[in-house]
Design a protein around this motif. Structure first.
Motif, PDB file in Angstrom:
ATOM      1  N   PRO C  96       0.810  -1.223   0.000  1.00 35.52           N
ATOM      2  CA  PRO C  96       0.000   0.000   0.000  1.00 35.52           C
ATOM      3  C   PRO C  96       0.841   1.270   0.000  1.00 35.52           C
ATOM      4  O   PRO C  96       0.467   2.262  -0.639  1.00 35.52           O
ATOM      5  CB  PRO C  96      -0.812  -0.122   1.295  1.00 35.52           C
ATOM      6  N   ALA C 100       0.603   4.184  -2.772  1.00 33.81           N
ATOM      7  CA  ALA C 100       0.378   5.591  -2.421  1.00 33.81           C
ATOM      8  C   ALA C 100       1.479   6.462  -3.017  1.00 33.81           C
ATOM      9  O   ALA C 100       1.209   7.545  -3.557  1.00 33.81           O
ATOM     10  CB  ALA C 100       0.322   5.754  -0.907  1.00 33.81           C
ATOM     11  N   ILE C 132       1.454   1.816 -15.168  1.00 37.68           N
ATOM     12  CA  ILE C 132       1.473   0.357 -15.189  1.00 37.68           C
ATOM     13  C   ILE C 132       1.936  -0.182 -13.835  1.00 37.68           C
ATOM     14  O   ILE C 132       1.384  -1.146 -13.302  1.00 37.68           O
ATOM     15  CB  ILE C 132       2.368  -0.150 -16.332  1.00 37.68           C
ATOM     16  N   PHE C 136       0.168  -2.835 -11.221  1.00 40.83           N
ATOM     17  CA  PHE C 136       0.776  -4.018 -10.623  1.00 40.83           C
ATOM     18  C   PHE C 136       0.581  -4.006  -9.109  1.00 40.83           C
ATOM     19  O   PHE C 136       0.277  -5.045  -8.508  1.00 40.83           O
ATOM     20  CB  PHE C 136       2.267  -4.101 -10.967  1.00 40.83           C
ATOM     21  N   ILE C 138      -1.879  -2.587  -7.480  1.00 38.25           N
ATOM     22  CA  ILE C 138      -3.283  -2.855  -7.189  1.00 38.25           C
ATOM     23  C   ILE C 138      -3.570  -4.348  -7.325  1.00 38.25           C
ATOM     24  O   ILE C 138      -4.238  -4.951  -6.483  1.00 38.25           O
ATOM     25  CB  ILE C 138      -4.200  -2.030  -8.118  1.00 38.25           C
ATOM     26  N   GLY C 139      -3.040  -4.960  -8.375  1.00 36.23           N
ATOM     27  CA  GLY C 139      -3.250  -6.390  -8.572  1.00 36.23           C
ATOM     28  C   GLY C 139      -2.683  -7.201  -7.423  1.00 36.23           C
ATOM     29  O   GLY C 139      -3.315  -8.135  -6.914  1.00 36.23           O
ATOM     30  N   TYR C 140      -1.477  -6.812  -6.969  1.00 35.60           N
ATOM     31  CA  TYR C 140      -0.812  -7.517  -5.875  1.00 35.60           C
ATOM     32  C   TYR C 140      -1.645  -7.428  -4.599  1.00 35.60           C
ATOM     33  O   TYR C 140      -1.896  -8.438  -3.932  1.00 35.60           O
ATOM     34  CB  TYR C 140       0.571  -6.890  -5.658  1.00 35.60           C
ATOM     35  N   GLY C 142      -4.816  -6.774  -4.417  1.00 39.19           N
ATOM     36  CA  GLY C 142      -6.064  -7.496  -4.658  1.00 39.19           C
ATOM     37  C   GLY C 142      -5.910  -8.987  -4.446  1.00 39.19           C
ATOM     38  O   GLY C 142      -6.762  -9.632  -3.837  1.00 39.19           O
ATOM     39  N   LEU C 143      -4.789  -9.546  -4.909  1.00 38.86           N
ATOM     40  CA  LEU C 143      -4.584 -10.987  -4.759  1.00 38.86           C
ATOM     41  C   LEU C 143      -4.424 -11.360  -3.287  1.00 38.86           C
ATOM     42  O   LEU C 143      -4.964 -12.372  -2.829  1.00 38.86           O
ATOM     43  CB  LEU C 143      -3.358 -11.423  -5.560  1.00 38.86           C
ATOM     44  N   VAL C 159       4.941 -15.237  -5.873  1.00 41.61           N
ATOM     45  CA  VAL C 159       5.185 -15.568  -7.283  1.00 41.61           C
ATOM     46  C   VAL C 159       4.744 -14.412  -8.171  1.00 41.61           C
ATOM     47  O   VAL C 159       5.446 -14.027  -9.121  1.00 41.61           O
ATOM     48  CB  VAL C 159       4.440 -16.863  -7.669  1.00 41.61           C
ATOM     49  N   LEU C 160       3.595 -13.819  -7.823  1.00 40.97           N
ATOM     50  CA  LEU C 160       3.115 -12.687  -8.624  1.00 40.97           C
ATOM     51  C   LEU C 160       4.118 -11.540  -8.592  1.00 40.97           C
ATOM     52  O   LEU C 160       4.394 -10.912  -9.623  1.00 40.97           O
ATOM     53  CB  LEU C 160       1.760 -12.206  -8.109  1.00 40.97           C
ATOM     54  N   VAL C 163       7.066 -12.540 -11.001  1.00 43.92           N
ATOM     55  CA  VAL C 163       6.697 -12.457 -12.416  1.00 43.92           C
ATOM     56  C   VAL C 163       6.324 -11.025 -12.776  1.00 43.92           C
ATOM     57  O   VAL C 163       6.695 -10.514 -13.842  1.00 43.92           O
ATOM     58  CB  VAL C 163       5.530 -13.423 -12.718  1.00 43.92           C
ATOM     59  N   PHE C 167       7.667  -8.479 -15.764  1.00 45.51           N
ATOM     60  CA  PHE C 167       6.805  -7.799 -16.733  1.00 45.51           C
ATOM     61  C   PHE C 167       6.857  -6.287 -16.582  1.00 45.51           C
ATOM     62  O   PHE C 167       6.757  -5.560 -17.578  1.00 45.51           O
ATOM     63  CB  PHE C 167       5.370  -8.310 -16.619  1.00 45.51           C
ATOM     64  N   SER C 171       7.786  -4.022 -19.599  1.00 50.26           N
ATOM     65  CA  SER C 171       6.908  -2.938 -20.033  1.00 50.26           C
ATOM     66  C   SER C 171       7.680  -1.631 -20.093  1.00 50.26           C
ATOM     67  O   SER C 171       7.500  -0.828 -21.002  1.00 50.26           O
ATOM     68  CB  SER C 171       5.746  -2.760 -19.062  1.00 50.26           C
TER      69      SER C 171
END
Lengths: 218, 50, 245
Positions: C96, C100, C132, C136, C138-140, C142-143, C159-160, C163, C167, C171
């Motif tokens: 977080p 931020a 981007i 990433f 936010i996805g982390y 979220g998971l 793992v996320l 990987v 990426f 990117s």
């Protein structure tokens, strides 16, 4: 191994398996585009490559959340994990099936849809080529994302959130190659990098996805 | 001391406003969560001990 | 005694509790000094005017935004290899803050871009990469929140993070290819920044203070957040025990 390939292919062709779904979704997206950007042929032909690529990205997402979910729910996945068959191979097969049933048909039909949007004829072949290379990479990335969220109920949204940012490099080089061809340039560099990304993805991500699946069924 | 922000005053002030606001919210969120967890843990430990 | 002993949850709670107030005070002090100095006591740049003052927020937050991900990467690796729970929880606590900081960097950058480039947003490589990066993060996060079993969540997010790092880098360079940008190159290199006069000393000293302050703030928040996570886990264990009894 061949049995799994045939089983998965058959499952996806069956009603509700998602084979036609991605194509229809893609077609609708193309039909909606002129309503959104106006029917000026110049504008349409300018955005056509972008729309086709974005459409392919989203269509690839559609059936991803079910890539492992069915097998996870009914316990097949656990059987596959303990079976003598390498799990990495199973993942690779599932990724390839996903590509055969979504990415490849999309790529084949893309020049026709492209023509509807006024895509220059010389770019039609190139968009089919870039899409067919690119979507294989997308399927591999999607397989990894799908493995991550296999245990999450209603993981579809989370899956898109995880996977879409990873689609960026593929999208950039795939669309770039097609655009360069459309404007009469030389797409070799972009095409080479696109191929490199896809090959690396398909060679490494099944291993990661298999690792993730093992973590999930433990 | 130089507080003459000239014609860009609104942009500079907005940047500092946003930056400091986000920092404050984040710090408060972390502090409150830490407090809540300590309190809950103390409660639970005293309960488990009787 | 091996360094890994400090990662034992109980020991971690001990030493982190001791150093936390010191870090907090230092972070607050440095941050306030840097920002107040930067805002009130630096001259305006002759080209950028007063907007140069935004740098005291923009550069440090961007620096933390990137390094927070690096830290998550290292912590995830440690978790996957050595199975130290504190390591996985530290990575969780850092996300977080990283998000931020990414948002602060984007917002201050946009506010600086409006008067300087004439627009809030351009699809410039650096801006795009940061956007981007935010995705990433936010996805982390979220998971982490989506998976119930804690150890599985730690495994999967680790793992996320790995990987994702690949990426994110990919990117970064892909985006460079896509568009050579408007954004200026990095002008603040700690080692040679002052000597090479890339950026004059009047601006450099408060900037360094601010960067130090942001870094300490990051460390403080990660320690605080990790402590919360450790306590939450202990709480869950105690509650489960209470139910069984």
């Amino acid at each position: 191994m061949r049995a799994i390939l045939i089983r998965d292919l058959r499952l996806s062709f069956r009603a509700g398996g998602g084979f036609g779904l991605a194509l229809v979704f893609f077609l609708i997206l193309i039909v909606l585009t002129p309503f959104a950007v106006g029917n000026d042929p110049v504008v349409l032909s300018k955005v056509s490559i972008g729309v086709i690529w974005i459409g392919a990205l989203l269509a690839c997402l559609l059936s991803l959340d079910r890539l492992f979910a069915h097998d996870f729910e009914d316990g097949t996945l656990e059987a596959l994990v303990v079976s003598p068959l390498p799990l990495e191979m199973v993942v690779l097969i599932k990724v390839i099936v996903h590509w055969l049933t979504t990415g490849l048909p999309l790529a084949v039909l893309a020049p026709i849809f492209g023509a509807m949007l006024g895509l220059p004829a010389q770019a039609g072949l190139m968009i089919a080529v870039t899409l067919s290379i690119g979507t294989l990479g997308l399927s591999a990335i999607g397989g990894f994302g799908s493995a991550l969220t296999v245990g999450v109920k209603r993981g579809g949204l989370l899956l898109s959130l995880l996977v879409l940012p990873m689609y960026v490099p593929t999208l950039i080089f795939g669309a770039m190659a097609a655009r360069q061809t459309a404007s009469g340039g030389d797409p070799t560099i972009a095409l080479t990098i696109l191929g490199a990304i896809t090959l690396t993805g398909i060679a490494t991500l099944p291993f990661v996805a298999a690792m993730v699946l093992r973590m999930n069924v433990r | 001391m130089n507080v003459d922000l000239g014609k860009y005053a609104s942009d500079v002030l907005a940047a500092y406003g946003v930056g400091i606001a986000v920092l404050t919210v984040m710090v408060l969120a972390y502090v409150f969560r830490h407090r809540r967890m300590s309190r809950n843990l103390l409660d639970q430990e005293s309960k488990s001990n009787d | 005694m091996s360094i890994w002993e400090y990662a034992n949850p109980k020991r971690f709670m001990g030493w982190s509790g001791t150093v936390l107030p010191w870090f907090a005070v230092l972070a607050a002090g440095l941050l306030t000094t840097g920002l107040v100095w930067g805002f009130f006591f630096t001259p305006n740049d002759f080209r950028q005017g007063s907007t140069v003052k935004i740098i005291y927020l923009h550069v440090p937050s961007a620096w933390i935004a990137i390094n927070a991900y690096l830290m998550m990467f290292v912590c995830s690796l440690i978790w996957l290899i050595r199975r130290h729970h504190v390591s996985a929880l530290a990575a969780k606590a850092a996300a977080p803050v990283g998000l931020a900081m990414t948002l602060i960097a984007l917002a201050t950058g946009a506010l600086w871009g409006k008067p300087m480039w004439g627009t809030y947003w351009v699809w410039d490589p650096r801006l795009t990469s940061f956007l981007i990066l935010a995705l990433f993060y936010i996805g982390y996060i979220g998971l982490w929140s989506a998976i119930e079993d804690r150890d599985t969540a730690a495994d999967l997010t680790s793992v996320l993070a790995m990987v994702g790092a690949v990426f994110a880098l990919l990117s970064r360079y892909a985006v460079l290819f896509w568009n050579q940008g408007l954004h200026q190159g990095t002008t603040v290199t700690i080692a040679d920044g002052a000597q090479q006069e890339n950026i004059s000393t009047v601006f450099f000293v408060p900037l360094l203070l601010s960067m130090g302050g942001f870094t300490l703030l990051f460390v403080t928040l990660v320690l605080l957040g990790t402590r919360s996570e450790v306590m939450e886990r202990r709480l869950a264990v105690l509650r489960k025990k209470a139910q069984i009894l």
